[in-house]
Design a protein around this motif. Structure first.
Motif, mmCIF file in Angstrom:
data_model
loop_
_atom_site.group_PDB
_atom_site.id
_atom_site.type_symbol
_atom_site.label_atom_id
_atom_site.label_comp_id
_atom_site.label_asym_id
_atom_site.label_seq_id
_atom_site.Cartn_x
_atom_site.Cartn_y
_atom_site.Cartn_z
ATOM 1 N N ARG A 103 0.762 -1.090 -0.103
ATOM 2 C CA ARG A 103 -0.085 -0.064 -0.005
ATOM 3 C C ARG A 103 0.864 1.405 -0.081
ATOM 4 O O ARG A 103 0.533 2.384 -0.745
ATOM 5 C CB ARG A 103 -1.010 0.076 1.198
ATOM 6 N N PHE A 104 1.920 1.129 0.796
ATOM 7 C CA PHE A 104 2.907 2.319 0.571
ATOM 8 C C PHE A 104 3.449 2.463 -0.525
ATOM 9 O O PHE A 104 3.444 3.767 -1.070
ATOM 10 C CB PHE A 104 3.794 2.141 1.808
ATOM 11 N N TYR A 105 3.935 1.369 -1.322
ATOM 12 C CA TYR A 105 4.238 1.597 -2.673
ATOM 13 C C TYR A 105 3.433 2.207 -3.678
ATOM 14 O O TYR A 105 3.657 2.985 -4.667
ATOM 15 C CB TYR A 105 4.848 0.186 -3.240
ATOM 16 N N ALA A 106 2.214 1.653 -3.399
ATOM 17 C CA ALA A 106 0.934 2.404 -4.510
ATOM 18 C C ALA A 106 1.029 3.700 -4.096
ATOM 19 O O ALA A 106 0.794 4.721 -4.994
ATOM 20 C CB ALA A 106 -0.432 1.675 -4.123
ATOM 21 N N PHE A 107 0.985 4.358 -2.997
ATOM 22 C CA PHE A 107 0.958 5.482 -2.294
ATOM 23 C C PHE A 107 2.124 6.429 -2.970
ATOM 24 O O PHE A 107 1.863 7.591 -3.714
ATOM 25 C CB PHE A 107 0.934 5.833 -0.814
ATOM 26 N N SER A 108 3.261 5.842 -2.961
ATOM 27 C CA SER A 108 4.420 6.728 -3.449
ATOM 28 C C SER A 108 4.268 6.742 -4.902
ATOM 29 O O SER A 108 4.812 7.819 -5.648
ATOM 30 C CB SER A 108 5.902 5.923 -3.163
ATOM 31 N N LYS A 109 3.792 5.757 -5.609
ATOM 32 C CA LYS A 109 3.721 5.910 -7.056
ATOM 33 C C LYS A 109 2.632 6.893 -7.273
ATOM 34 O O LYS A 109 2.871 7.827 -8.300
ATOM 35 C CB LYS A 109 3.274 4.513 -7.678
ATOM 36 N N ASP A 110 1.347 7.072 -6.492
ATOM 37 C CA ASP A 110 0.445 8.005 -7.123
ATOM 38 C C ASP A 110 1.066 9.433 -6.490
ATOM 39 O O ASP A 110 0.473 10.258 -7.217
ATOM 40 C CB ASP A 110 -0.895 7.795 -6.001
ATOM 41 N N ALA A 111 1.877 9.522 -5.649
ATOM 42 C CA ALA A 111 2.427 10.947 -5.260
ATOM 43 C C ALA A 111 3.233 11.126 -6.097
ATOM 44 O O ALA A 111 3.468 12.352 -6.281
ATOM 45 C CB ALA A 111 2.644 10.982 -3.757
ATOM 46 N N GLY A 112 4.171 10.319 -6.551
ATOM 47 C CA GLY A 112 5.089 10.601 -7.756
ATOM 48 C C GLY A 112 6.580 10.761 -7.206
ATOM 49 O O GLY A 112 7.209 11.646 -7.582
ATOM 50 N N PHE A 113 6.755 10.138 -5.930
ATOM 51 C CA PHE A 113 8.307 10.141 -5.506
ATOM 52 C C PHE A 113 8.718 8.612 -5.329
ATOM 53 O O PHE A 113 7.941 7.526 -5.484
ATOM 54 C CB PHE A 113 8.253 10.743 -4.045
ATOM 55 N N GLN A 114 10.117 8.586 -5.352
ATOM 56 C CA GLN A 114 10.672 7.345 -5.286
ATOM 57 C C GLN A 114 11.234 7.081 -3.640
ATOM 58 O O GLN A 114 11.736 7.866 -3.064
ATOM 59 C CB GLN A 114 12.155 7.015 -6.046
ATOM 60 N N THR A 115 10.859 5.758 -3.166
ATOM 61 C CA THR A 115 11.433 5.688 -2.072
ATOM 62 C C THR A 115 12.665 5.080 -1.744
ATOM 63 O O THR A 115 12.966 4.067 -2.332
ATOM 64 C CB THR A 115 10.327 4.551 -1.332
ATOM 65 N N MET A 116 13.387 5.582 -0.949
ATOM 66 C CA MET A 116 14.847 5.380 -0.332
ATOM 67 C C MET A 116 14.680 4.863 0.884
ATOM 68 O O MET A 116 14.397 5.536 1.845
ATOM 69 C CB MET A 116 15.922 6.451 -0.706
#
Length: 251
Positions: free
Chosen positions: A49-62
């Motif tokens: 779910r976090f990955y989906a949120f990051s894609k929708d927001a438009g940032f890459q998670t490090m």
């Protein structure tokens, strides 16, 4: 609290406050972000779910590597900054007063020369950094911040939730159902007139069918003349094919 919804809300507030979304954001190995922490030998496994949120927001998670100050230093520096608030303990009247204190502290710290860059953050922000933010995709994030949620069951006996579809019994087609998350935020429950009619594991798959619902959907339409064993076999084969297509799409 430490709920994932709270994390999303804080990130969303930060995007609005700064006027955009950065290309990447660094996180500690927190449970709301990763399912399995990063180690010296393996990558972190992001929560779906976090990955989906990051894609929708438009940032890459490090994700920071545990016990490695070289990557965690900038994150832990924020914790030290929060310590400066302790001098104000019990010296504010209400939340409005507290917000005023926090804003004053932010302005004070952003006007000081940073030890890391040897520059004043406010100037660095305006001259070098602000232009690199990209616009917040507001409409894509809206579904993450709904409190009381209702949905109309589609003609396919599906309920739209967080850009994915979840099945219910086809007798609820056209009716309004209530949507509720479980306490651990891993399940989504659907209610009609106060009665729970279906629960699903929350996923990022576009289509999520419960076996009983799929049988009823097919029985009521294209396979009404078939025996139940034939319908079950058709479902098994179709879902295998769908899983393969889903995997190819994600790759």
């Amino acid at each position: 609290d430490r709920k994932q919804d709270t994390l999303f809300s804080c990130l969303n507030d930060a995007f609005y406050y700064t006027g955009g979304v950065p290309e990447e954001i660094w996180f500690d190995n927190m449970k709301t972000v990763v399912d399995h922490s990063r180690t010296q030998f393996s990558k972190a496994q992001l929560n779906e779910r976090f990955y989906a949120f990051s894609k929708d927001a438009g940032f890459q998670t490090m994700v920071c590597r545990p016990f490695r100050p070289q990557t965690k230093g900038s994150v832990e520096a924020l914790a030290r900054a929060v310590e400066r608030l302790r001098v104000y303990n019990h010296e504010f009247y209400d939340s409005v007063d507290l917000i005023h204190i926090v804003n004053e502290l932010c302005e004070e710290m952003n006007s000081e020369v940073s030890q890391a860059t040897n520059e004043i953050p406010n100037l660095r922000w305006e001259i070098n950094e602000k232009e690199h933010l990209h616009k917040l995709k507001k409409d894509l994030l809206t579904p993450y911040f709904e409190d009381f949620i209702t949905r109309k069951v589609t003609n396919e006996a599906m309920v739209n939730f967080r850009q994915c579809k979840y099945s219910v019994d086809p007798r609820y087609i056209g009716k309004e159902v209530e949507v509720e998350l479980s306490e651990n935020e891993e399940l989504v429950h659907f209610y009609y007139n106060g009665e729970r009619i279906r629960s699903h594991q929350i996923t990022t798959k576009k289509l999520n069918y419960h076996q009983e619902d799929l049988v009823q959907i097919l029985k009521s339409d294209v396979m009404s003349h078939k025996e139940e064993d034939e319908i079950q076999e058709h479902i098994r084969q179709s879902m295998k094919l769908y899983d393969l297509l889903e995997a190819d799409t994600n790759e």
